[in-house]
Design a protein around this motif. Structure first.
Motif, mmCIF file in Angstrom:
data_model
loop_
_atom_site.group_PDB
_atom_site.id
_atom_site.type_symbol
_atom_site.label_atom_id
_atom_site.label_comp_id
_atom_site.label_asym_id
_atom_site.label_seq_id
_atom_site.Cartn_x
_atom_site.Cartn_y
_atom_site.Cartn_z
ATOM 1 N N LYS A 47 47.369 44.425 43.178
ATOM 2 C CA LYS A 47 46.904 45.197 42.026
ATOM 3 C C LYS A 47 47.987 45.212 40.959
ATOM 4 C CE LYS A 47 44.089 49.228 41.065
ATOM 5 N NZ LYS A 47 43.463 50.451 41.622
ATOM 6 N N LEU A 48 47.606 44.862 39.744
ATOM 7 C CA LEU A 48 48.505 44.890 38.592
ATOM 8 C C LEU A 48 47.887 45.828 37.559
ATOM 9 C CD1 LEU A 48 51.118 43.677 37.372
ATOM 10 C CD2 LEU A 48 49.693 41.915 36.326
ATOM 11 N N GLY A 49 48.387 47.061 37.516
ATOM 12 C CA GLY A 49 47.774 48.056 36.650
ATOM 13 C C GLY A 49 46.399 48.408 37.177
ATOM 14 N N GLU A 50 45.379 48.187 36.343
ATOM 15 C CA GLU A 50 44.004 48.479 36.753
ATOM 16 C C GLU A 50 43.272 47.237 37.236
ATOM 17 O OE1 GLU A 50 41.475 49.538 33.400
ATOM 18 O OE2 GLU A 50 43.055 48.854 32.048
ATOM 19 N N PHE A 51 43.977 46.104 37.262
ATOM 20 C CA PHE A 51 43.335 44.844 37.631
ATOM 21 C C PHE A 51 43.693 44.436 39.054
ATOM 22 C CE2 PHE A 51 44.131 44.518 32.996
ATOM 23 C CZ PHE A 51 42.807 44.526 32.572
ATOM 24 N N VAL A 52 42.701 43.930 39.795
ATOM 25 C CA VAL A 52 42.906 43.366 41.125
ATOM 26 C C VAL A 52 42.910 41.850 40.989
ATOM 27 C CG1 VAL A 52 41.992 43.144 43.464
ATOM 28 C CG2 VAL A 52 41.787 45.320 42.235
ATOM 29 N N ILE A 53 44.000 41.210 41.409
ATOM 30 C CA ILE A 53 44.180 39.773 41.219
ATOM 31 C C ILE A 53 44.344 39.090 42.571
ATOM 32 C CG2 ILE A 53 45.550 37.962 40.100
ATOM 33 C CD1 ILE A 53 46.606 40.133 38.188
ATOM 34 N N HIS A 54 43.591 38.028 42.792
ATOM 35 C CA HIS A 54 43.751 37.218 43.997
ATOM 36 C C HIS A 54 44.894 36.229 43.778
ATOM 37 C CE1 HIS A 54 40.135 38.165 46.549
ATOM 38 N NE2 HIS A 54 39.896 38.855 45.447
ATOM 39 N N ALA A 55 45.772 36.111 44.764
ATOM 40 C CA ALA A 55 47.001 35.324 44.616
ATOM 41 C C ALA A 55 46.731 33.834 44.423
ATOM 42 C CB ALA A 55 47.888 35.531 45.848
ATOM 43 N N SER A 56 45.656 33.318 45.002
ATOM 44 C CA SER A 56 45.377 31.878 44.911
ATOM 45 C C SER A 56 45.136 31.444 43.461
ATOM 46 C CB SER A 56 44.161 31.524 45.768
ATOM 47 O OG SER A 56 43.062 32.352 45.443
ATOM 48 N N GLY A 57 44.375 32.242 42.708
ATOM 49 C CA GLY A 57 44.103 31.906 41.310
ATOM 50 C C GLY A 57 45.355 31.941 40.465
ATOM 51 N N LEU A 58 46.192 32.940 40.678
ATOM 52 C CA LEU A 58 47.445 33.048 39.928
ATOM 53 C C LEU A 58 48.369 31.883 40.252
ATOM 54 C CD1 LEU A 58 48.899 34.901 37.917
ATOM 55 C CD2 LEU A 58 49.945 36.061 39.863
ATOM 56 N N PHE A 59 48.403 31.470 41.517
ATOM 57 C CA PHE A 59 49.211 30.315 41.932
ATOM 58 C C PHE A 59 48.726 29.048 41.232
ATOM 59 C CE2 PHE A 59 49.590 26.647 44.812
ATOM 60 C CZ PHE A 59 50.971 26.543 44.867
ATOM 61 N N LEU A 60 47.412 28.842 41.170
ATOM 62 C CA LEU A 60 46.854 27.673 40.483
ATOM 63 C C LEU A 60 47.224 27.655 39.007
ATOM 64 C CD1 LEU A 60 43.261 27.405 42.028
ATOM 65 C CD2 LEU A 60 45.097 25.709 42.195
ATOM 66 N N LEU A 61 47.180 28.827 38.375
ATOM 67 C CA LEU A 61 47.529 28.922 36.961
ATOM 68 C C LEU A 61 48.995 28.553 36.738
ATOM 69 C CD1 LEU A 61 46.605 29.701 34.108
ATOM 70 C CD2 LEU A 61 47.303 32.043 34.610
ATOM 71 N N MET A 62 49.886 29.026 37.606
ATOM 72 C CA MET A 62 51.312 28.716 37.493
ATOM 73 C C MET A 62 51.575 27.222 37.694
ATOM 74 S SD MET A 62 52.852 31.488 36.697
ATOM 75 C CE MET A 62 51.385 31.930 35.757
ATOM 76 N N ILE A 63 50.858 26.614 38.641
ATOM 77 C CA ILE A 63 51.002 25.178 38.888
ATOM 78 C C ILE A 63 50.546 24.377 37.667
ATOM 79 C CG2 ILE A 63 50.048 23.245 40.222
ATOM 80 C CD1 ILE A 63 52.211 24.698 41.719
ATOM 81 N N CYS A 64 49.436 24.797 37.059
ATOM 82 C CA CYS A 64 48.938 24.122 35.849
ATOM 83 C C CYS A 64 49.953 24.221 34.711
ATOM 84 C CB CYS A 64 47.603 24.722 35.422
ATOM 85 S SG CYS A 64 46.218 24.294 36.481
#
Length: 202
Positions: A47-64
């Motif tokens: 959880k980041l503030g009021e948002f729930v984030i799945h780690a896989s999507g964030l990892f893909l974004l960082m790789i891109c």
């Protein structure tokens, strides 16, 4: 069942890269490792503030972002513009789905796969570029869409299994289209090779 398409496509790609692709290919190990990490992170969320984030999507974004940062400055700017176009299209698609769901004429994942796959083909010429702007653009769209929904009482998890299903399907369609594009060159090269062999034998 959400996530089924994502797991099926990712495991199929991993098996192909691990056992069928030439071991001399420089991208083989990197892509295999990325797919495995995405699979491992798919069940983790934070959880980041009021948002729930799945780690896989964030990892893909960082790789891109990492792959895009290795390009030339002009190419980076073009990638940014393309990913922004995909992001706007992604958010628009989801907002239309909420406010006017009648136009969703068949399964949403397939509509997204066809629409964003076609958009990526129009914007980029290479498979690498198409995958980068698609994953980067849709993930940026996830954040923008979640921010838009935060103003309404609609709970939404960023890059959840629904997103991963759509992202995996778009990637699979782009890989399939790339294979069709390169099939002509492959057949032509081998046809010329066999043709030359026949001429020599005669």
């Amino acid at each position: 069942m959400e996530g089924l398409m994502f797991y099926w496509i990712c495991w199929s790609l991993w098996v192909y890269l691990t056992f069928l692709v030439d071991k001399k290919n420089q991208f083989r190990r990197k892509l295999s490792a990325i797919i495995l990490i995405v699979l491992l992170l798919s069940n983790f969320q934070f959880k980041l503030g009021e948002f729930v984030i799945h780690a896989s999507g964030l990892f893909l974004l960082m790789i891109c972002y990492l792959f895009i940062s290795q390009e030339k400055r002009g190419t980076i700017v073009y990638f940014f513009i393309c990913s922004l176009i995909v992001s706007i299209g992604y958010v628009s698609f989801h907002l239309f789905e909420i406010f006017d769901p009648v136009w969703i004429i068949f399964k949403k994942e397939w509509m997204m796969g066809i629409c964003f796959g076609y958009l990526a083909i129009l914007l980029q010429k290479t498979l690498k570029g198409r995958l980068l702007i698609t994953i980067c653009g849709t993930m940026q769209g996830e954040f923008l869409y979640a921010y838009t929904l935060s103003k309404f009482p609609f709970p939404y998890e960023i890059s959840g299994f629904e997103y991963l299903d759509a992202c995996a399907l778009i990637s699979a369609l782009l890989i399939g289209w790339s294979a069709i594009e390169n099939a002509g060159t492959y057949i032509q090269t081998h046809y010329q090779y066999f043709d030359k062999g026949k001429q020599k034998s005669s």
